[in-house]
Scaffold this motif. Structure first.
Motif, PDB file in Angstrom:
ATOM      1  N   LEU A 168       0.408  -1.404  -0.078  1.00 29.04           N
ATOM      2  CA  LEU A 168      -0.107  -0.136   0.289  1.00 29.04           C
ATOM      3  C   LEU A 168       0.932   0.936   0.132  1.00 29.04           C
ATOM      4  CD1 LEU A 168      -3.217  -0.660   3.029  1.00 29.04           C
ATOM      5  CD2 LEU A 168      -3.506  -0.240  -0.219  1.00 29.04           C
ATOM      6  N   TYR A 191      -4.367   5.713   5.716  1.00 24.22           N
ATOM      7  CA  TYR A 191      -3.905   4.600   5.087  1.00 24.22           C
ATOM      8  C   TYR A 191      -3.437   3.996   6.561  1.00 24.22           C
ATOM      9  CZ  TYR A 191      -3.492   4.148   0.628  1.00 24.22           C
ATOM     10  OH  TYR A 191      -3.842   4.556  -0.914  1.00 24.22           O
ATOM     11  N   LEU A 194      -7.000   2.884   7.825  1.00 23.05           N
ATOM     12  CA  LEU A 194      -7.629   1.296   7.293  1.00 23.05           C
ATOM     13  C   LEU A 194      -7.028   0.233   7.627  1.00 23.05           C
ATOM     14  CD1 LEU A 194      -7.921   3.520   3.795  1.00 23.05           C
ATOM     15  CD2 LEU A 194      -9.767   2.383   4.537  1.00 23.05           C
ATOM     16  N   SER A 197      -7.392  -1.057  10.425  1.00 21.63           N
ATOM     17  CA  SER A 197      -8.969  -1.404  10.488  1.00 21.63           C
ATOM     18  C   SER A 197      -8.237  -2.978  10.128  1.00 21.63           C
ATOM     19  CB  SER A 197      -9.778  -1.291  10.105  1.00 21.63           C
ATOM     20  OG  SER A 197     -10.213  -1.788   9.834  1.00 21.63           O
ATOM     21  N   MET A 198      -6.849  -3.217   9.086  1.00 18.58           N
ATOM     22  CA  MET A 198      -7.498  -3.824   8.161  1.00 18.58           C
ATOM     23  C   MET A 198      -6.526  -5.182   9.459  1.00 18.58           C
ATOM     24  SD  MET A 198      -4.249  -4.792   5.365  1.00 18.58           S
ATOM     25  CE  MET A 198      -4.750  -4.496   3.811  1.00 18.58           C
TER      26      MET A 198
ATOM     27  N   ALA B 161     -11.025   4.371   1.115  1.00 13.14           N
ATOM     28  CA  ALA B 161     -11.256   2.349   1.511  1.00 13.14           C
ATOM     29  C   ALA B 161     -11.096   2.603  -0.665  1.00 13.14           C
ATOM     30  CB  ALA B 161     -11.890   2.513   1.494  1.00 13.14           C
ATOM     31  N   ALA B 164      -7.417   2.233  -1.984  1.00 12.40           N
ATOM     32  CA  ALA B 164      -7.229   0.530  -1.231  1.00 12.40           C
ATOM     33  C   ALA B 164      -6.379  -0.324  -2.044  1.00 12.40           C
ATOM     34  CB  ALA B 164      -6.419   1.791   0.088  1.00 12.40           C
ATOM     35  N   LEU B 168      -3.392  -2.392  -4.039  1.00 11.63           N
ATOM     36  CA  LEU B 168      -3.159  -3.471  -3.346  1.00 11.63           C
ATOM     37  C   LEU B 168      -3.337  -4.469  -4.720  1.00 11.63           C
ATOM     38  CD1 LEU B 168      -4.889  -4.159   0.061  1.00 11.63           C
ATOM     39  CD2 LEU B 168      -1.992  -4.207  -0.560  1.00 11.63           C
ATOM     40  N   SER B 190      -6.047 -14.471   0.316  1.00 12.57           N
ATOM     41  CA  SER B 190      -5.749 -13.829   1.262  1.00 12.57           C
ATOM     42  C   SER B 190      -5.965 -12.200   1.302  1.00 12.57           C
ATOM     43  CB  SER B 190      -4.289 -13.611   2.161  1.00 12.57           C
ATOM     44  OG  SER B 190      -3.421 -13.635   1.154  1.00 12.57           O
ATOM     45  N   TYR B 191      -5.701 -11.739  -0.214  1.00 10.50           N
ATOM     46  CA  TYR B 191      -5.574 -10.462   0.007  1.00 10.50           C
ATOM     47  C   TYR B 191      -7.689 -10.421   0.369  1.00 10.50           C
ATOM     48  CZ  TYR B 191      -1.821  -8.442  -1.117  1.00 10.50           C
ATOM     49  OH  TYR B 191      -0.639  -7.512  -1.384  1.00 10.50           O
ATOM     50  N   LEU B 194      -8.277 -10.158   3.906  1.00  7.91           N
ATOM     51  CA  LEU B 194      -7.558  -8.665   4.840  1.00  7.91           C
ATOM     52  C   LEU B 194      -8.276  -7.928   4.516  1.00  7.91           C
ATOM     53  CD1 LEU B 194      -3.447  -9.389   3.306  1.00  7.91           C
ATOM     54  CD2 LEU B 194      -4.348  -9.346   6.048  1.00  7.91           C
ATOM     55  N   SER B 197     -11.504  -7.286   6.282  1.00  8.25           N
ATOM     56  CA  SER B 197     -11.280  -6.893   7.578  1.00  8.25           C
ATOM     57  C   SER B 197     -10.880  -5.303   7.886  1.00  8.25           C
ATOM     58  CB  SER B 197      -9.947  -7.231   7.277  1.00  8.25           C
ATOM     59  OG  SER B 197      -8.956  -7.241   9.246  1.00  8.25           O
ATOM     60  N   MET B 198     -10.323  -4.558   6.500  1.00  6.87           N
ATOM     61  CA  MET B 198     -10.339  -3.737   6.095  1.00  6.87           C
ATOM     62  C   MET B 198     -11.006  -2.322   6.400  1.00  6.87           C
ATOM     63  SD  MET B 198      -8.378  -1.581   3.344  1.00  6.87           S
ATOM     64  CE  MET B 198      -6.660  -1.874   3.846  1.00  6.87           C
ATOM     65  N   LEU B 199     -12.343  -3.695   5.573  1.00  6.76           N
ATOM     66  CA  LEU B 199     -13.594  -2.463   5.632  1.00  6.76           C
ATOM     67  C   LEU B 199     -14.560  -2.572   6.868  1.00  6.76           C
ATOM     68  CD1 LEU B 199     -13.817  -3.727   1.083  1.00  6.76           C
ATOM     69  CD2 LEU B 199     -13.469  -1.146   3.090  1.00  6.76           C
ATOM     70  N   GLY B 200     -13.957  -3.507   8.038  1.00  7.66           N
ATOM     71  CA  GLY B 200     -14.662  -3.963   8.923  1.00  7.66           C
ATOM     72  C   GLY B 200     -16.020  -4.749   8.531  1.00  7.66           C
TER      73      GLY B 200
END
Lengths: 216, 216
Positions: A168, A191, A194, A197-198, B161, B164, B168, B190-191, B194, B197-200
């Motif tokens: 990132l 970032y 984010l 949170s990730m 978001a 990002a 990625l 895996s992304y 992740l 999770s980043m987006l909650g």
């Protein structure tokens, strides 16, 4: 507010002649790629003759190495400082992500050459640079792992998370445009949020985000 | 298992002569950058004379455009299919992230040229490509926003978001090495985790991850 001027210069410690040449080479590599930029282009941009470039004992390969090493050392120093200044993995990861992303915006042309011309480095040069990259990556991994161990992060794959977090930051240098709607500090701040949170941090907004807005 | 062979080819619909030339140009641009690759290099890699290249009515700029357009259209088609095949923003974002990241691994040389040589495109060519990029970005933004609206994602900055998440995926093409420890599908999986999770997202692991492991 901390004094950052002395460490905000990737060419710190370089004499004026070398600096002019390195900046010209950087501009040429960033504009046309390493293979697309000629020594003649670089000399012209530096206001030197090609013979003047050789008088500095610099081939194109040496210039790429000098730029890549200076850039990698500078980014690593920024990360080391971020870790030293903060206590605990959450604050440290926030600082690392903030400062690493902001660095890739602020020094975006340097970062592009540093990040995208690795394959153009000679093997001996590349080994030096790969070691600096390993140390930078290690800083991130170690703090993410410390957060998992302390129970402040919840991720079951620290390697993938480390890769994604570095990725990132690096990719900022591709899309960042000076004068666009996003500033280096603004990118760093969003970032950092984010990424926390990730990583499954409980309260990404726990500490004041302006803490790291001091001109980096 | 779905049939993916017909859509897994970015040069689908290109005749054999054109394909050979496009693949040679792609290899040259990926190895030396657009500015560092000569028409002579490309012709040699394609097993043609420079005159043979011109017989295809292709300048270096035309070849870059053909590659960039094909790559962007292919990535967009992959994203559109991911959205069509899934129901609800969580499954759709998971599929988008998975397939976009896997595409950047599987087609990493194409992706590098497509993503890093935008500035080398002629203005008219660039306009076509920028429109394809806008449509791809729009797909991601719209599904992330839908997830926020539905309460399955918690992020207060959909623009950052989206940036990002795309970033990625794109950066995979920089670091991916075929034959390394990570596979395109493994990266996608895996992304996707992740990013959710980043987006909650409440339960990133809710649906079976192998759902999108069908060879993409």
């Amino acid at each position: 507010m901390r004094a950052t001027m002395d460490t905000d210069d990737p060419w710190d410690g370089t004499g004026p002649g070398s600096r002019r040449l390195l900046e010209a080479a950087l501009a040429a590599f960033a504009a046309r790629g390493y293979h697309g930029a000629s020594t003649r282009d670089i000399a012209a941009a530096a206001g030197m003759s090609p013979a003047g470039v050789y008088a500095h004992h610099r081939t194109k390969a040496d210039l790429l190495f000098a730029i890549s090493e200076a850039g990698h050392r500078h980014a690593l120093a920024v990360c080391e400082r971020a870790v030293e200044e903060e206590i605990g993995p959450l604050a440290r990861v926030r600082a690392l992500v903030h400062d690493y992303a902001a660095w890739h915006a602020r020094h975006h042309l340097l970062a592009r050459v540093v990040q995208y011309e690795l394959d153009a480095l000679l093997p001996d040069h590349r080994a030096v640079v790969v070691d600096l990259r390993r140390r930078t990556e290690q800083l991130f991994r170690q703090e993410i792992q410390a957060g998992v161990d302390a129970g402040v992060f919840r991720t079951d794959d620290v390697d993938s998370a480390t890769l994604a977090v570095l990725s990132l930051g690096i990719d900022v240098s591709r899309w960042y445009t000076p004068g666009g709607p996003r500033t280096p500090v603004g990118i760093g701040r969003s970032y950092a949020g984010l990424v926390l949170s990730m990583l499954g941090a409980d309260s990404p907004a726990a500490a004041p985000p302006q803490e790291r807005a001091s001109g980096r």
